[in-house]
Design a protein around this motif. Structure first.
Motif, short mmCIF file in Angstrom:
data_model
loop_
_atom_site.label_atom_id
_atom_site.label_comp_id
_atom_site.label_asym_id
_atom_site.label_seq_id
_atom_site.Cartn_x
_atom_site.Cartn_y
_atom_site.Cartn_z
N GLY A 1 26.95 38.49 16.50
CA GLY A 1 28.11 39.36 16.11
C GLY A 1 28.11 39.85 14.82
O GLY A 1 27.11 39.62 14.07
N PRO A 2 29.36 40.39 14.22
CA PRO A 2 29.28 41.12 12.94
C PRO A 2 29.10 40.24 11.80
O PRO A 2 28.41 40.67 10.67
CB PRO A 2 30.70 41.56 12.84
N ALA A 3 29.48 38.95 11.95
CA ALA A 3 29.39 38.10 10.79
C ALA A 3 27.75 37.60 10.66
O ALA A 3 27.31 37.43 9.51
CB ALA A 3 29.91 36.61 10.79
N ALA A 4 27.07 37.88 11.76
CA ALA A 4 25.63 37.45 11.78
C ALA A 4 24.84 38.55 10.98
O ALA A 4 23.89 38.24 10.17
CB ALA A 4 25.15 36.95 13.08
N ALA A 5 25.25 39.54 11.06
CA ALA A 5 24.67 40.93 10.49
C ALA A 5 24.61 40.73 8.78
O ALA A 5 23.86 40.99 8.23
CB ALA A 5 25.16 42.23 10.93
N GLY A 6 25.88 40.26 8.32
CA GLY A 6 26.12 40.19 6.85
C GLY A 6 25.93 41.41 6.30
O GLY A 6 25.60 42.43 6.80
N ALA A 7 25.89 41.63 4.94
CA ALA A 7 25.55 42.46 3.95
C ALA A 7 23.99 43.08 3.99
O ALA A 7 23.45 42.14 3.66
CB ALA A 7 26.15 42.33 2.68
N ARG A 8 23.85 44.13 4.22
CA ARG A 8 22.42 44.49 4.27
C ARG A 8 22.11 45.99 3.39
O ARG A 8 23.14 46.62 3.15
CB ARG A 8 21.93 44.80 5.73
N VAL A 9 20.98 46.15 2.74
CA VAL A 9 20.83 47.14 2.24
C VAL A 9 20.55 48.35 3.28
O VAL A 9 19.81 48.12 4.06
CB VAL A 9 19.27 47.24 1.50
N PRO B 1 14.24 50.72 -10.49
CA PRO B 1 13.05 49.59 -10.30
C PRO B 1 12.84 48.86 -9.18
O PRO B 1 11.80 48.75 -8.76
CB PRO B 1 13.45 48.97 -11.67
N ALA B 2 13.95 48.41 -8.55
CA ALA B 2 13.79 47.20 -7.35
C ALA B 2 13.13 48.12 -6.34
O ALA B 2 12.38 47.72 -5.62
CB ALA B 2 15.28 46.85 -7.06
N GLN B 3 13.64 49.28 -6.11
CA GLN B 3 13.07 50.11 -4.87
C GLN B 3 11.62 50.47 -5.18
O GLN B 3 10.97 50.16 -4.40
CB GLN B 3 14.15 51.34 -4.73
N ALA B 4 11.35 51.06 -6.37
CA ALA B 4 9.86 51.50 -6.76
C ALA B 4 8.88 50.43 -6.73
O ALA B 4 7.94 50.68 -6.30
CB ALA B 4 10.08 52.11 -8.17
N ILE C 1 13.07 45.21 -2.84
CA ILE C 1 13.97 45.36 -2.09
C ILE C 1 13.68 46.55 -1.02
O ILE C 1 13.48 47.61 -1.56
CB ILE C 1 15.53 45.33 -2.84
N THR C 2 14.02 46.21 0.13
CA THR C 2 13.77 47.42 1.01
C THR C 2 15.15 47.83 1.94
O THR C 2 15.77 46.68 2.13
CB THR C 2 12.62 47.26 1.96
N VAL C 3 15.08 48.89 2.57
CA VAL C 3 16.14 49.17 3.46
C VAL C 3 16.24 47.82 4.69
O VAL C 3 15.09 47.67 5.16
CB VAL C 3 16.36 50.51 4.11
N GLY C 4 17.31 47.65 5.06
CA GLY C 4 17.50 46.47 5.83
C GLY C 4 17.38 44.85 5.45
O GLY C 4 17.85 44.07 6.30
N ASP C 5 17.04 44.82 4.40
CA ASP C 5 17.18 43.49 3.74
C ASP C 5 18.47 42.77 3.71
O ASP C 5 19.43 43.63 3.57
CB ASP C 5 16.54 43.38 2.35
N ALA C 6 18.56 41.66 3.95
CA ALA C 6 19.99 40.91 3.90
C ALA C 6 20.23 40.44 2.49
O ALA C 6 19.37 39.45 2.00
CB ALA C 6 19.78 39.82 4.89
#
Length: 100
Positions: free
Chosen positions: A7-15, A29-32, A36-41
């Protein structure tokens, strides 16, 4: 009733994406660095566990910790859990289609 793990709570905040440098348009810097990448929680904010909570709750934690002396002295530390490689490929459209 309890929410299911999917459910929605399991998804949590993601990039979901990244801002670029306002003057040069370069990756920040973090992306370069690929840290951190898209989809990370998002899993913690200054050791306060937020794994699986909504973005709104995570923002409340940020607001709470910004008033603490440790933040004024050392800043905020965000920790992320990398998205599974097969999920990242599916999110990019390179993996197998879901529901088939």
């Amino acid at each position: 009733p309890a929410e299911s793990p999917a459910g929605p709570a399991a998804a949590g905040a993601r990039v979901k994406g990244f801002k670029r440098h306002p003057e040069t348009g370069a990756a920040l810097p973090a992306q370069a660095a690929g840290i951190i990448t898209v989809g990370d929680a998002l899993v913690s904010i200054n050791r306060h566990v937020v794994d699986g909570v909504s973005l709104e709750v995570a923002l409340d934690v940020v607001k709470m910790v910004t008033g603490l002396d440790e933040v004024r002295d050392h800043g905020i530390t965000l920790r992320f859990r990398a998205q599974a490689p097969d999920a990242a490929a599916a999110a990019d459209g390179d993996g197998p289609a879901r529901g088939q």
